[in-house]
Design an enzyme around this catalytic site. Structure first.
Site, PDB file in Angstrom:
ATOM      1  N   CYS A 110       0.944  -1.372   0.347  1.00 61.95           N
ATOM      2  CA  CYS A 110      -0.177   0.237   0.068  1.00 61.95           C
ATOM      3  C   CYS A 110       1.297   1.329  -0.324  1.00 61.95           C
ATOM      4  CB  CYS A 110      -1.182   0.062   0.924  1.00 61.95           C
ATOM      5  SG  CYS A 110      -2.426   0.880   0.883  1.00 61.95           S
ATOM      6  N   HIS A 111       0.571   2.246   1.422  1.00 64.61           N
ATOM      7  CA  HIS A 111       1.465   3.131   1.114  1.00 64.61           C
ATOM      8  C   HIS A 111       2.814   3.344   1.363  1.00 64.61           C
ATOM      9  CE1 HIS A 111      -2.354   4.855   0.570  1.00 64.61           C
ATOM     10  NE2 HIS A 111      -2.069   6.007   0.533  1.00 64.61           N
TER      11      HIS A 111
END
Length: 181
Positions: A110-111
């Protein structure tokens, strides 16, 4: 696979996407490894289900007390706030970078690549992530691809990246294979 190996999970005190912590953690345990929760301060970390508070998890060690030498690999879970906070803490960034320096495998979802951008270890690598990070990764010298898992072996270590919670099954299998070799 990773029987007997110890895997660090680096997480900020608040903002980790819970499923991106718990599913890889469970995968490490089921494969015979030992997951250890590392954070920037002792106590507990707050999980989130997107924007809603979820469970808390006890910190095993802080970045002040550990080095990459104690672990066989590193997992960086996502969520937006988690890597955004980690990238502002020099000791957390250095801890993540030390796995690259030591040639040890790293997995992000993800991030989480924001922390790797800050560590300046993505140049020349191919990664995937949550789509909003693609410009940040390209500006840091990485190639960004849109696929459920990317396994990059072009650098000093194996780097396994994934986009989102829907990709966790493939992500867990890929990083377990990478960490087990």
């Amino acid at each position: 696979m990773i029987q007997g190996k110890t895997i660090a999970f680096l997480v900020a005190p608040e903002g980790v996407e819970q499923i991106e912590l718990t599913e890889p953690w469970r995968a490490v345990e089921q494969a015979g490894g030992t997951p250890r929760l590392v954070s920037i301060r002792p106590g507990r970390v707050q999980g989130f289900n997107h924007l809603d508070k979820a469970d808390t998890f006890p910190v095993d060690l802080t970045v002040d007390d550990v080095s990459a030498a104690e672990f066989d690999g590193l997992v960086l879970p996502g969520g937006v706030a988690n890597p955004d906070m980690l990238r502002t803490v020099p000791k957390a960034v250095q801890f993540a970078k030390s796995f690259f320096d030591a040639g040890k495998p790293v997995a992000t979802v993800c991030h989480a690549p924001w922390t790797l951008i800050e560590a300046d270890v993505v140049r020349g690598r191919t990664l995937t992530s949550w789509p909003s990070l693609q410009t940040d990764l390209r500006n840091a010298g990485a190639e960004w691809v849109d696929q459920e898992v990317m396994i990059d072996t072009a650098g000093p270590n194996t780097l396994v990246t994934s986009r989102k919670p829907d990709d966790l099954k493939a992500f867990c299998q890929a990083f377990l294979d990478a960490f087990g070799s």
